[in-house]
Design a protein around this motif. Sequence first.
Motif, mmCIF file in Angstrom:
data_model
loop_
_atom_site.group_PDB
_atom_site.id
_atom_site.type_symbol
_atom_site.label_atom_id
_atom_site.label_comp_id
_atom_site.label_asym_id
_atom_site.label_seq_id
_atom_site.Cartn_x
_atom_site.Cartn_y
_atom_site.Cartn_z
ATOM 1 N N ASN A 1 -1.898 4.335 6.712
ATOM 2 C CA ASN A 1 -0.747 5.243 6.666
ATOM 3 C C ASN A 1 -0.058 5.104 5.313
ATOM 4 O OD1 ASN A 1 0.950 2.897 6.797
ATOM 5 N ND2 ASN A 1 0.731 2.911 9.037
ATOM 6 N N GLY A 2 1.087 5.746 5.185
ATOM 7 C CA GLY A 2 1.800 5.706 3.914
ATOM 8 C C GLY A 2 2.304 4.342 3.532
ATOM 9 N N ASN A 3 2.409 3.428 4.493
ATOM 10 C CA ASN A 3 2.951 2.102 4.212
ATOM 11 C C ASN A 3 1.916 1.123 3.663
ATOM 12 O OD1 ASN A 3 5.554 2.806 5.161
ATOM 13 N ND2 ASN A 3 4.885 2.464 7.277
ATOM 14 N N ASN A 4 0.660 1.246 4.123
ATOM 15 C CA ASN A 4 -0.344 0.264 3.680
ATOM 16 C C ASN A 4 -1.357 0.839 2.689
ATOM 17 O OD1 ASN A 4 -1.901 1.847 5.366
ATOM 18 N ND2 ASN A 4 -2.260 0.263 6.908
ATOM 19 N N ALA A 5 -1.264 2.143 2.398
ATOM 20 C CA ALA A 5 -2.243 2.766 1.509
ATOM 21 C C ALA A 5 -2.243 2.145 0.115
ATOM 22 C CB ALA A 5 -1.972 4.270 1.413
ATOM 23 N N GLN A 6 -1.067 1.823 -0.392
ATOM 24 C CA GLN A 6 -0.988 1.250 -1.743
ATOM 25 C C GLN A 6 -1.769 -0.043 -1.854
ATOM 26 O OE1 GLN A 6 3.560 1.790 -1.948
ATOM 27 N NE2 GLN A 6 2.953 1.538 -4.090
ATOM 28 N N GLU A 7 -1.579 -0.918 -0.887
ATOM 29 C CA GLU A 7 -2.252 -2.215 -0.933
ATOM 30 C C GLU A 7 -3.761 -2.056 -0.758
ATOM 31 O OE1 GLU A 7 -2.979 -6.185 -1.371
ATOM 32 O OE2 GLU A 7 -1.127 -5.069 -1.789
ATOM 33 N N GLU B 1 0.969 11.920 5.073
ATOM 34 C CA GLU B 1 1.498 10.580 4.743
ATOM 35 C C GLU B 1 0.704 9.945 3.612
ATOM 36 O OE1 GLU B 1 2.057 7.672 7.712
ATOM 37 O OE2 GLU B 1 3.380 8.891 8.950
ATOM 38 N N LEU B 2 -0.620 9.993 3.741
ATOM 39 C CA LEU B 2 -1.453 9.349 2.720
ATOM 40 C C LEU B 2 -1.308 10.043 1.373
ATOM 41 C CD1 LEU B 2 -3.636 7.342 1.802
ATOM 42 C CD2 LEU B 2 -5.347 9.020 2.531
ATOM 43 N N ASN C 1 1.064 11.984 0.185
ATOM 44 C CA ASN C 1 2.397 11.777 -0.387
ATOM 45 C C ASN C 1 2.546 10.372 -0.962
ATOM 46 O OD1 ASN C 1 3.345 14.355 0.117
ATOM 47 N ND2 ASN C 1 4.121 13.840 2.151
ATOM 48 N N SER C 2 2.015 9.391 -0.241
ATOM 49 C CA SER C 2 2.101 8.008 -0.712
ATOM 50 C C SER C 2 1.349 7.823 -2.022
ATOM 51 C CB SER C 2 1.538 7.062 0.353
ATOM 52 O OG SER C 2 1.582 5.726 -0.088
ATOM 53 N N VAL C 3 0.148 8.397 -2.097
ATOM 54 C CA VAL C 3 -0.657 8.264 -3.321
ATOM 55 C C VAL C 3 0.040 8.944 -4.494
ATOM 56 C CG1 VAL C 3 -2.830 8.887 -4.429
ATOM 57 C CG2 VAL C 3 -2.842 8.079 -2.068
ATOM 58 N N LEU C 4 0.523 10.162 -4.272
ATOM 59 C CA LEU C 4 1.082 10.937 -5.382
ATOM 60 C C LEU C 4 2.429 10.411 -5.857
ATOM 61 C CD1 LEU C 4 0.168 14.585 -4.280
ATOM 62 C CD2 LEU C 4 -1.004 13.123 -5.937
ATOM 63 N N THR C 5 3.190 9.773 -4.963
ATOM 64 C CA THR C 5 4.534 9.327 -5.355
ATOM 65 C C THR C 5 4.619 7.847 -5.708
ATOM 66 O OG1 THR C 5 5.153 8.929 -3.031
ATOM 67 C CG2 THR C 5 5.624 11.112 -3.936
ATOM 68 N N LYS C 6 3.638 7.051 -5.233
ATOM 69 C CA LYS C 6 3.763 5.603 -5.395
ATOM 70 C C LYS C 6 2.621 4.938 -6.159
ATOM 71 C CE LYS C 6 6.125 5.250 -0.892
ATOM 72 N NZ LYS C 6 6.041 4.651 0.470
ATOM 73 N N MET C 7 1.568 5.676 -6.480
ATOM 74 C CA MET C 7 0.374 5.008 -6.994
ATOM 75 C C MET C 7 0.043 5.388 -8.428
ATOM 76 S SD MET C 7 -2.005 4.670 -3.580
ATOM 77 C CE MET C 7 -2.976 3.339 -4.305
ATOM 78 N N ILE D 1 -8.268 13.390 -3.322
ATOM 79 C CA ILE D 1 -8.922 14.626 -2.907
ATOM 80 C C ILE D 1 -8.763 14.759 -1.400
ATOM 81 C CG2 ILE D 1 -11.074 15.941 -2.883
ATOM 82 C CD1 ILE D 1 -11.979 13.930 -5.163
ATOM 83 N N GLY D 2 -8.098 15.821 -0.952
ATOM 84 C CA GLY D 2 -7.886 16.059 0.468
ATOM 85 C C GLY D 2 -8.706 17.238 0.958
ATOM 86 N N ALA D 3 -8.554 17.549 2.267
ATOM 87 C CA ALA D 3 -9.312 18.657 2.852
ATOM 88 C C ALA D 3 -8.483 19.347 3.917
ATOM 89 C CB ALA D 3 -10.622 18.151 3.446
#
Length: 266
Positions: free
Chosen positions: A162-168, A188-189, A191-197, A203-205
Motif C-alpha cells: 500500500n502507500g505506507n510500505n511501498a517506499q521501503e 495509493e501506490l 500516489n505514493s510513488v509520484l509524491t514520495k519516491m 507504469i500503471g494499467a
Amino acid sequence: MKVYVNERSLDVKNGTTLMQLKRQIKKDSDVVVYNGFIMKKDLSLKEEDNVVFIKKGEIPKKEDMEAQLVSRHTPKVHEKVKNTSVGIAGLGGLGSNAAVSLARIGVGRLVLVDFDVVEPSNLNRQHYFIRHIGMKKTEALKEIISQCNPFVKVDVVDTFINGNNAQEIFKDVDIIVEAFDNPVCKAELINSVLTKMNGKKVIGASGMAGYFSSNSIVTKKINKNFYIVGDGENEAAPGCGLMAPRVNIAANHEANQVLRIIMENE
C-alpha cells in the motif's frame, strides 16, 4: 575460419565438419542446430556458419545464456537491460505476465510483491500452472522465472502493498510496474510513488477487460514519471471479465514500456 558456436565466435581449421565440432565442444549434446535447422548428418563447415549444441533439459551456462541474449538484443541494449531492476506490484494477470517477459529479456533484478495464493480461477489469464495451485504467487512466479532465465536475480516480498510500505519495498528499484486489480490500491501506490519516491517512474494499467479490439489498448505518458496502459474504459464487470488475450496484451505493454524507459526511448 570463423564460425559461431552458441552465438560466440570460434576459429576452427578449414575442413572441420559439424560432427567433429560437436565432439570437440559438446559431445553429449542431443540436438545440433546448424544455421537455424536441426541437423543429424555430418557436413563441412563454412565461414560464418552458426551452430548451437543442446543437451535436452540442461540449464545453459551463464556465459552461454548471456551470449544468446546479446546476439538477440545487441551488446549496447543488453548491457542496459541487465543492469536494471524492476519492481512488480501485484502478481496477477498483469504482473505475472509482465514479470516473465522482463525475465526473458534478461532484466537484471526483479522485486516481486504479492500476498495472495494461486487459485484455479487465476489460470484463465495469469502465468501459472495447475501445479502452482495453493502456492504463494511470489514463490510460484519465482520458480517459473527460474525456468525461463535462471540468472535473473529475483527477490520476493510476501505482503499486502500500500502507500505506507511501498517506499521501503521499492527503494532500490529503477522502475515500478503497478499491476493491481483494485482501483483503491492502484491509486495509493501510484500516489505514493509520484509524491514520495523522488522521481521514480511507475507504469500503471486501466481498462483491459472483455473481448473488445486489442488495438484499443495503448500506452500513454501522463507526466514525466507516470505511464498508463489500457483502453481507459473497460474495467471488469458482469459480462465483461478479465481474460488472457487482452490482459496479456496490456501486461506486455507494461513490460515494453519498461524497456523503452531503460533505452531512453519514451
